[in-house]
Write a protein that holds these residues in place. Structure first.
Motif, PDB file in Angstrom:
ATOM      1  N   LEU A  49      13.068   3.427 104.591  1.00  0.00           N
ATOM      2  CA  LEU A  49      14.405   3.856 104.179  1.00  0.00           C
ATOM      3  C   LEU A  49      15.380   3.155 105.100  1.00  0.00           C
ATOM      4  CD1 LEU A  49      16.268   5.845 102.529  1.00  0.00           C
ATOM      5  CD2 LEU A  49      16.113   7.336 104.528  1.00  0.00           C
ATOM      6  N   ASN A  50      16.362   2.467 104.514  1.00  0.00           N
ATOM      7  CA  ASN A  50      17.347   1.750 105.317  1.00  0.00           C
ATOM      8  C   ASN A  50      18.719   2.363 105.065  1.00  0.00           C
ATOM      9  OD1 ASN A  50      18.744  -0.045 106.882  1.00  0.00           O
ATOM     10  ND2 ASN A  50      18.542  -1.756 105.465  1.00  0.00           N
ATOM     11  N   LEU A  51      19.314   2.895 106.119  1.00  0.00           N
ATOM     12  CA  LEU A  51      20.664   3.454 106.064  1.00  0.00           C
ATOM     13  C   LEU A  51      21.584   2.434 106.727  1.00  0.00           C
ATOM     14  CD1 LEU A  51      19.687   7.052 107.220  1.00  0.00           C
ATOM     15  CD2 LEU A  51      20.071   6.285 104.884  1.00  0.00           C
ATOM     16  N   ALA A  52      22.001   1.434 105.951  1.00  0.00           N
ATOM     17  CA  ALA A  52      22.742   0.306 106.517  1.00  0.00           C
ATOM     18  C   ALA A  52      24.192   0.644 106.822  1.00  0.00           C
ATOM     19  CB  ALA A  52      22.682  -0.884 105.556  1.00  0.00           C
ATOM     20  N   GLY A  53      24.771   1.561 106.073  1.00  0.00           N
ATOM     21  CA  GLY A  53      26.173   1.897 106.254  1.00  0.00           C
ATOM     22  C   GLY A  53      26.383   2.989 107.285  1.00  0.00           C
ATOM     23  N   GLU A  54      27.610   3.437 107.349  1.00  0.00           N
ATOM     24  CA  GLU A  54      28.004   4.468 108.301  1.00  0.00           C
ATOM     25  C   GLU A  54      27.684   5.863 107.776  1.00  0.00           C
ATOM     26  OE1 GLU A  54      29.553   4.017 111.400  1.00  0.00           O
ATOM     27  OE2 GLU A  54      28.945   1.957 111.036  1.00  0.00           O
ATOM     28  N   ILE A  55      27.360   6.768 108.696  1.00  0.00           N
ATOM     29  CA  ILE A  55      27.219   8.187 108.374  1.00  0.00           C
ATOM     30  C   ILE A  55      28.473   8.874 108.901  1.00  0.00           C
ATOM     31  CG2 ILE A  55      25.927  10.303 108.777  1.00  0.00           C
ATOM     32  CD1 ILE A  55      23.432   8.634 109.173  1.00  0.00           C
ATOM     33  N   ASP A  56      29.171   9.551 107.993  1.00  0.00           N
ATOM     34  CA  ASP A  56      30.400  10.243 108.370  1.00  0.00           C
ATOM     35  C   ASP A  56      30.288  11.713 108.028  1.00  0.00           C
ATOM     36  OD1 ASP A  56      31.886   8.007 109.316  1.00  0.00           O
ATOM     37  OD2 ASP A  56      32.205   7.396 107.238  1.00  0.00           O
ATOM     38  N   LEU A  57      30.956  12.549 108.812  1.00  0.00           N
ATOM     39  CA  LEU A  57      30.989  13.989 108.578  1.00  0.00           C
ATOM     40  C   LEU A  57      32.432  14.418 108.373  1.00  0.00           C
ATOM     41  CD1 LEU A  57      29.415  16.748 108.613  1.00  0.00           C
ATOM     42  CD2 LEU A  57      30.107  16.905 111.000  1.00  0.00           C
ATOM     43  N   VAL A  58      32.651  15.167 107.290  1.00  0.00           N
ATOM     44  CA  VAL A  58      33.953  15.765 107.037  1.00  0.00           C
ATOM     45  C   VAL A  58      33.813  17.242 107.371  1.00  0.00           C
ATOM     46  CG1 VAL A  58      35.714  16.257 105.312  1.00  0.00           C
ATOM     47  CG2 VAL A  58      34.443  14.104 105.215  1.00  0.00           C
ATOM     48  N   ILE A  59      34.574  17.704 108.361  1.00  0.00           N
ATOM     49  CA  ILE A  59      34.469  19.076 108.849  1.00  0.00           C
ATOM     50  C   ILE A  59      35.242  20.014 107.925  1.00  0.00           C
ATOM     51  CG2 ILE A  59      34.954  20.613 110.797  1.00  0.00           C
ATOM     52  CD1 ILE A  59      32.885  18.539 111.458  1.00  0.00           C
ATOM     53  N   GLY A  60      34.670  21.193 107.700  1.00  0.00           N
ATOM     54  CA  GLY A  60      35.309  22.227 106.897  1.00  0.00           C
ATOM     55  C   GLY A  60      34.368  23.410 106.789  1.00  0.00           C
ATOM     56  N   PHE A  61      34.715  24.376 105.937  1.00  0.00           N
ATOM     57  CA  PHE A  61      33.831  25.528 105.739  1.00  0.00           C
ATOM     58  C   PHE A  61      32.516  25.102 105.099  1.00  0.00           C
ATOM     59  CE2 PHE A  61      37.940  27.804 105.951  1.00  0.00           C
ATOM     60  CZ  PHE A  61      37.640  28.579 107.056  1.00  0.00           C
ATOM     61  N   SER A  62      32.558  24.057 104.304  1.00  0.00           N
ATOM     62  CA  SER A  62      31.359  23.438 103.753  1.00  0.00           C
ATOM     63  C   SER A  62      31.398  21.966 104.144  1.00  0.00           C
ATOM     64  CB  SER A  62      31.316  23.567 102.230  1.00  0.00           C
ATOM     65  OG  SER A  62      31.191  24.898 101.843  1.00  0.00           O
ATOM     66  N   PRO A  63      30.826  21.621 105.300  1.00  0.00           N
ATOM     67  CA  PRO A  63      30.898  20.233 105.761  1.00  0.00           C
ATOM     68  C   PRO A  63      30.260  19.277 104.755  1.00  0.00           C
ATOM     69  CG  PRO A  63      29.870  21.654 107.402  1.00  0.00           C
ATOM     70  CD  PRO A  63      30.069  22.460 106.185  1.00  0.00           C
ATOM     71  N   ALA A  64      30.766  18.072 104.733  1.00  0.00           N
ATOM     72  CA  ALA A  64      30.244  17.050 103.829  1.00  0.00           C
ATOM     73  C   ALA A  64      29.802  15.836 104.633  1.00  0.00           C
ATOM     74  CB  ALA A  64      31.295  16.658 102.806  1.00  0.00           C
ATOM     75  N   LEU A  65      28.610  15.357 104.335  1.00  0.00           N
ATOM     76  CA  LEU A  65      28.082  14.135 104.933  1.00  0.00           C
ATOM     77  C   LEU A  65      28.193  13.015 103.915  1.00  0.00           C
ATOM     78  CD1 LEU A  65      24.744  14.866 106.823  1.00  0.00           C
ATOM     79  CD2 LEU A  65      26.769  13.760 107.733  1.00  0.00           C
ATOM     80  N   THR A  66      28.601  11.846 104.359  1.00  0.00           N
ATOM     81  CA  THR A  66      28.590  10.670 103.487  1.00  0.00           C
ATOM     82  C   THR A  66      27.801   9.565 104.176  1.00  0.00           C
ATOM     83  OG1 THR A  66      30.654   9.802 104.395  1.00  0.00           O
ATOM     84  CG2 THR A  66      30.833  11.219 102.454  1.00  0.00           C
ATOM     85  N   VAL A  67      27.006   8.879 103.393  1.00  0.00           N
ATOM     86  CA  VAL A  67      26.206   7.767 103.888  1.00  0.00           C
ATOM     87  C   VAL A  67      26.379   6.620 102.900  1.00  0.00           C
ATOM     88  CG1 VAL A  67      23.911   6.985 104.582  1.00  0.00           C
ATOM     89  CG2 VAL A  67      24.496   9.394 104.782  1.00  0.00           C
TER      90      VAL A  67
END
Length: 180
Positions: A49-67
């Motif tokens: 598995l290659n995660l070439a891009g950035e991992i970002d976290l959006v903080i909130g009551f329901s946090p969101a991860l983007t990859v």
């Protein structure tokens, strides 16, 4: 009069703890997790598995991860190196259920998905991972009791199926799919 002082101190401490937690979460480099996640997937599936891009976290009551720029390797006998390519994965999780080892996703979205399903000449599919040993002790996996997903959204899906016995290939494209 004393109880007002204790309440004020308690409220201040709770707010200080929340601000400290927020600062830590915002400044943490989630990209440090990529090698561990990739290793766990390889131990379970036998594939890279290659995660070439950035991992970002959006903080909130329901946090969101983007990859971004995610690829998953194809079988060694496959016609292409990658079985799955995804431009962007977004997942919004509920925090409280995680304390009880339940994974509840409010939303998971995939953008720019390219999937190759194929068989070899004997009819074995590239979706048959056949990992030798995927025991929990080996992977150090966090065992979940329950997984619940409210909504799945896929945008720009390109699916190709290749039959290794006949050599025929079929392609399907889908602009958008939402499952709730």
């Amino acid at each position: 009069m004393r109880w007002k002082w204790f309440v004020t101190i308690g409220v201040f401490l709770i707010m200080a703890l929340m601000v400290t937690g927020y600062v830590i979460l915002v400044n943490y480099d989630y990209n440090k997790l990529k090698p561990r996640v990739a290793q766990m997937v390889k131990e379970v599936s036998g594939r890279e598995l290659n995660l070439a891009g950035e991992i970002d976290l959006v903080i909130g009551f329901s946090p969101a991860l983007t990859v971004s720029d995610v690829t998953f390797a194809n079988a060694s006998w496959g016609s292409q190196a990658q079985m799955i390519k995804i431009k962007l994965v977004q997942a919004q999780v509920r925090l409280l259920p995680l304390l009880f080892k339940d994974l509840e996703l409010k939303h998971i979205g995939f953008v720019g998905v390219d999937v190759l399903l194929e068989t070899d000449k004997t009819g074995r599919g590239n979706w048959d991972f056949g990992a030798e040993d995927s025991s929990d002790e080996k992977t150090g996996a966090f065992k979940l009791h329950n997984i619940d997903i409210d909504k799945i959204r896929i945008e720009n899906l390109a699916l190709t199926f290749r039959d290794g016995e006949t050599g025929l290939a079929k392609q399907l494209t889908l602009a958008s799919l939402e499952v709730a």
